[in-house]
Design a protein around this motif. Structure first.
Motif, PDB file in Angstrom:
ATOM      1  N   TRP A   1     -10.792   1.923  11.597  1.00 49.03           N
ATOM      2  CA  TRP A   1     -10.967   0.494  11.314  1.00 49.03           C
ATOM      3  C   TRP A   1     -11.172  -0.246  12.634  1.00 49.03           C
ATOM      4  N   GLU A   2     -12.125  -1.133  12.672  1.00 55.66           N
ATOM      5  CA  GLU A   2     -12.324  -1.969  13.865  1.00 55.66           C
ATOM      6  C   GLU A   2     -11.281  -3.083  13.830  1.00 55.66           C
ATOM      7  N   TYR A   3     -10.295  -3.013  14.743  1.00 56.29           N
ATOM      8  CA  TYR A   3      -9.144  -3.910  14.684  1.00 56.29           C
ATOM      9  C   TYR A   3      -9.364  -5.259  15.356  1.00 56.29           C
ATOM     10  N   GLY A   4     -10.438  -5.403  16.104  1.00 59.15           N
ATOM     11  CA  GLY A   4     -10.721  -6.693  16.722  1.00 59.15           C
ATOM     12  C   GLY A   4      -9.596  -7.158  17.637  1.00 59.15           C
ATOM     13  N   LEU A   5      -9.067  -8.359  17.370  1.00 53.11           N
ATOM     14  CA  LEU A   5      -7.997  -8.922  18.204  1.00 53.11           C
ATOM     15  C   LEU A   5      -6.715  -8.105  18.160  1.00 53.11           C
ATOM     16  N   TYR A   6      -6.591  -7.226  17.181  1.00 57.05           N
ATOM     17  CA  TYR A   6      -5.326  -6.506  16.991  1.00 57.05           C
ATOM     18  C   TYR A   6      -5.296  -5.141  17.676  1.00 57.05           C
ATOM     19  N   GLU A   7      -6.363  -4.804  18.381  1.00 52.22           N
ATOM     20  CA  GLU A   7      -6.416  -3.525  19.083  1.00 52.22           C
ATOM     21  C   GLU A   7      -5.237  -3.388  20.039  1.00 52.22           C
TER      22      GLU A   7
ATOM     23  N   TRP B   1      -4.994  -4.279   4.453  1.00 58.32           N
ATOM     24  CA  TRP B   1      -5.781  -3.865   3.292  1.00 58.32           C
ATOM     25  C   TRP B   1      -6.308  -5.070   2.508  1.00 58.32           C
ATOM     26  N   VAL B   2      -5.677  -6.207   2.698  1.00 62.00           N
ATOM     27  CA  VAL B   2      -6.084  -7.436   2.012  1.00 62.00           C
ATOM     28  C   VAL B   2      -6.849  -8.367   2.954  1.00 62.00           C
ATOM     29  N   ASP B   3      -6.308  -8.535   4.162  1.00 61.28           N
ATOM     30  CA  ASP B   3      -6.787  -9.566   5.083  1.00 61.28           C
ATOM     31  C   ASP B   3      -7.770  -9.079   6.140  1.00 61.28           C
TER      32      ASP B   3
ATOM     33  N   SER C   1      -9.815  -0.228  -5.125  1.00 60.81           N
ATOM     34  CA  SER C   1     -10.152  -1.110  -4.007  1.00 60.81           C
ATOM     35  C   SER C   1      -9.144  -0.877  -2.880  1.00 60.81           C
ATOM     36  N   LEU C   2      -9.517  -1.262  -1.672  1.00 63.63           N
ATOM     37  CA  LEU C   2      -8.616  -1.021  -0.542  1.00 63.63           C
ATOM     38  C   LEU C   2      -7.306  -1.783  -0.664  1.00 63.63           C
ATOM     39  N   ASP C   3      -7.300  -2.899  -1.411  1.00 63.15           N
ATOM     40  CA  ASP C   3      -6.059  -3.664  -1.544  1.00 63.15           C
ATOM     41  C   ASP C   3      -5.192  -3.172  -2.705  1.00 63.15           C
ATOM     42  N   PHE C   4      -5.628  -2.096  -3.382  1.00 64.96           N
ATOM     43  CA  PHE C   4      -4.797  -1.515  -4.432  1.00 64.96           C
ATOM     44  C   PHE C   4      -3.521  -0.959  -3.803  1.00 64.96           C
ATOM     45  N   ARG C   5      -2.377  -1.288  -4.384  1.00 67.12           N
ATOM     46  CA  ARG C   5      -1.101  -0.898  -3.773  1.00 67.12           C
ATOM     47  C   ARG C   5      -0.803   0.580  -4.050  1.00 67.12           C
ATOM     48  N   LEU C   6      -1.320   1.401  -3.171  1.00 68.03           N
ATOM     49  CA  LEU C   6      -1.098   2.841  -3.232  1.00 68.03           C
ATOM     50  C   LEU C   6      -0.604   3.271  -1.854  1.00 68.03           C
ATOM     51  N   LEU C   7       0.687   3.486  -1.735  1.00 66.89           N
ATOM     52  CA  LEU C   7       1.281   3.794  -0.438  1.00 66.89           C
ATOM     53  C   LEU C   7       1.031   5.261  -0.090  1.00 66.89           C
ATOM     54  N   LEU C   8       0.382   5.478   1.030  1.00 67.98           N
ATOM     55  CA  LEU C   8      -0.010   6.818   1.452  1.00 67.98           C
ATOM     56  C   LEU C   8       0.447   7.056   2.887  1.00 67.98           C
ATOM     57  N   MET C   9       0.813   8.280   3.194  1.00 64.92           N
ATOM     58  CA  MET C   9       1.170   8.673   4.548  1.00 64.92           C
ATOM     59  C   MET C   9       0.340   9.881   4.954  1.00 64.92           C
ATOM     60  N   LEU C  10      -0.071   9.922   6.207  1.00 62.15           N
ATOM     61  CA  LEU C  10      -0.793  11.068   6.746  1.00 62.15           C
ATOM     62  C   LEU C  10      -0.363  11.241   8.197  1.00 62.15           C
TER      63      LEU C  10
ATOM     64  N   GLU D   1     -11.864 -10.885  14.164  1.00 60.04           N
ATOM     65  CA  GLU D   1     -12.891 -10.369  15.076  1.00 60.04           C
ATOM     66  C   GLU D   1     -13.072  -8.857  14.944  1.00 60.04           C
ATOM     67  N   GLY D   2     -12.564  -8.320  13.836  1.00 62.85           N
ATOM     68  CA  GLY D   2     -12.758  -6.907  13.529  1.00 62.85           C
ATOM     69  C   GLY D   2     -13.391  -6.776  12.158  1.00 62.85           C
ATOM     70  N   GLU D   3     -13.053  -5.711  11.443  1.00 63.90           N
ATOM     71  CA  GLU D   3     -13.670  -5.464  10.148  1.00 63.90           C
ATOM     72  C   GLU D   3     -12.872  -6.042   8.992  1.00 63.90           C
ATOM     73  N   THR D   4     -13.597  -6.426   7.957  1.00 62.18           N
ATOM     74  CA  THR D   4     -12.989  -6.834   6.696  1.00 62.18           C
ATOM     75  C   THR D   4     -12.797  -5.597   5.823  1.00 62.18           C
ATOM     76  N   PRO D   5     -11.919  -5.674   4.817  1.00 62.25           N
ATOM     77  CA  PRO D   5     -11.794  -4.553   3.884  1.00 62.25           C
ATOM     78  C   PRO D   5     -13.122  -4.185   3.228  1.00 62.25           C
ATOM     79  N   LYS D   6     -13.954  -5.177   2.919  1.00 60.68           N
ATOM     80  CA  LYS D   6     -15.237  -4.868   2.279  1.00 60.68           C
ATOM     81  C   LYS D   6     -16.146  -4.067   3.199  1.00 60.68           C
ATOM     82  N   GLN D   7     -16.168  -4.414   4.480  1.00 54.29           N
ATOM     83  CA  GLN D   7     -17.004  -3.664   5.413  1.00 54.29           C
ATOM     84  C   GLN D   7     -16.547  -2.214   5.510  1.00 54.29           C
TER      85      GLN D   7
END
Length: 228
Positions: free
Chosen positions: A95-101, A126-128, A186-195, A132-138
């Motif tokens: 994910w392109e994190y933009g300001l959050y890198e 997953w929602v927001d 959708s990416l905002d679907f509440r499915l908690l995953l760990m990897l 200055e990075g990527e949106t969930p839709k992108q």
């Protein structure tokens, strides 16, 4: 006759994955521990009669970041005598994190609130998405492009015994997003995953149907007489 599978592998530990910092475009290598994580995973799961039979992997899609490239090279070092076709793709970059890198989740949330954001709820990538990075839709769109490619590869072999497994090597957020989109959520679907770093997950299809993508939550292993 095995159903085609998709193996999703996260790169091994880096200095920033160890501390929990968001690592998108920052191109940092694996730590010494990360290298050993990947090698050990390879020894345990790669080989004839093991979870991942390299002779059945027809293609590997890899993120362009060096931590993913190193992971692929180390991991497939366990595939003696078998060369896996490799496709480096921007679809699997993190994910392109933009300001959050380079930031931590708690610090991102605190900084947003200082700027008057998120007054009624906490920030959720997953929602927001990322400023200055990527949106969930992108992110969702590029994952869907990759899923389409994979299904084009696997669809002719849903009912035969020809090799059709796929390997993905990438990053924590993008692979968890991939699993959501694989299942049609959708990416905002509440499915908690760990990897975990150096970890491998397995996706497939129920009833050998492209319309029924699934997660393998319990793995069966080949019988000795089937791999001798």
């Amino acid at each position: 006759m095995p159903t085609p599978r998709v193996f999703v592998m996260r790169h091994g530990e880096t200095e920033w994955s160890r501390t929990g910092q968001y690592t998108g475009k920052t191109d940092i290598p694996l730590t010494a521990r990360g290298i050993e994580q990947v090698k050990e995973t390879g020894r345990m799961v790669v080989g004839h009669g093991k979870l991942m039979d390299p002779s059945r992997i027809v293609k590997a899609f890899i993120s362009p970041r060096q931590r993913a490239q190193m992971t692929f090279d180390l991991f497939t070092g366990e595939c003696e005598g078998v060369e896996i076709e490799k496709d480096t793709t921007e679809d699997l970059r993190e994910w392109e994190y933009g300001l959050y890198e380079g930031m931590l989740t708690k610090d991102i949330r605190a900084a947003r609130k200082e700027r008057g954001l998120d007054r009624t709820k906490e920030w959720d990538i997953w929602v927001d998405g990322c400023e200055e990075g990527e949106t969930p839709k992108q992110v969702s769109d590029r994952l869907d492009d990759l899923i389409s490619q994979i299904r084009d590869i696997q669809s002719p072999h849903m009912h035969d015994d020809k090799p059709a497994d796929i390997l993905l090597v990438a990053h924590g957020h993008i692979l968890r997003g991939f699993v959501r989109r694989w299942l049609g959520y959708s990416l905002d679907f509440r499915l908690l995953l760990m990897l975990e770093p150096g970890g491998v997950g397995v996706l497939t299809y129920d009833h050998r149907s492209l319309e029924e993508p699934a997660v393998l939550v319990g793995l069966g292993f080949p019988l000795k007489e089937e791999v001798s």
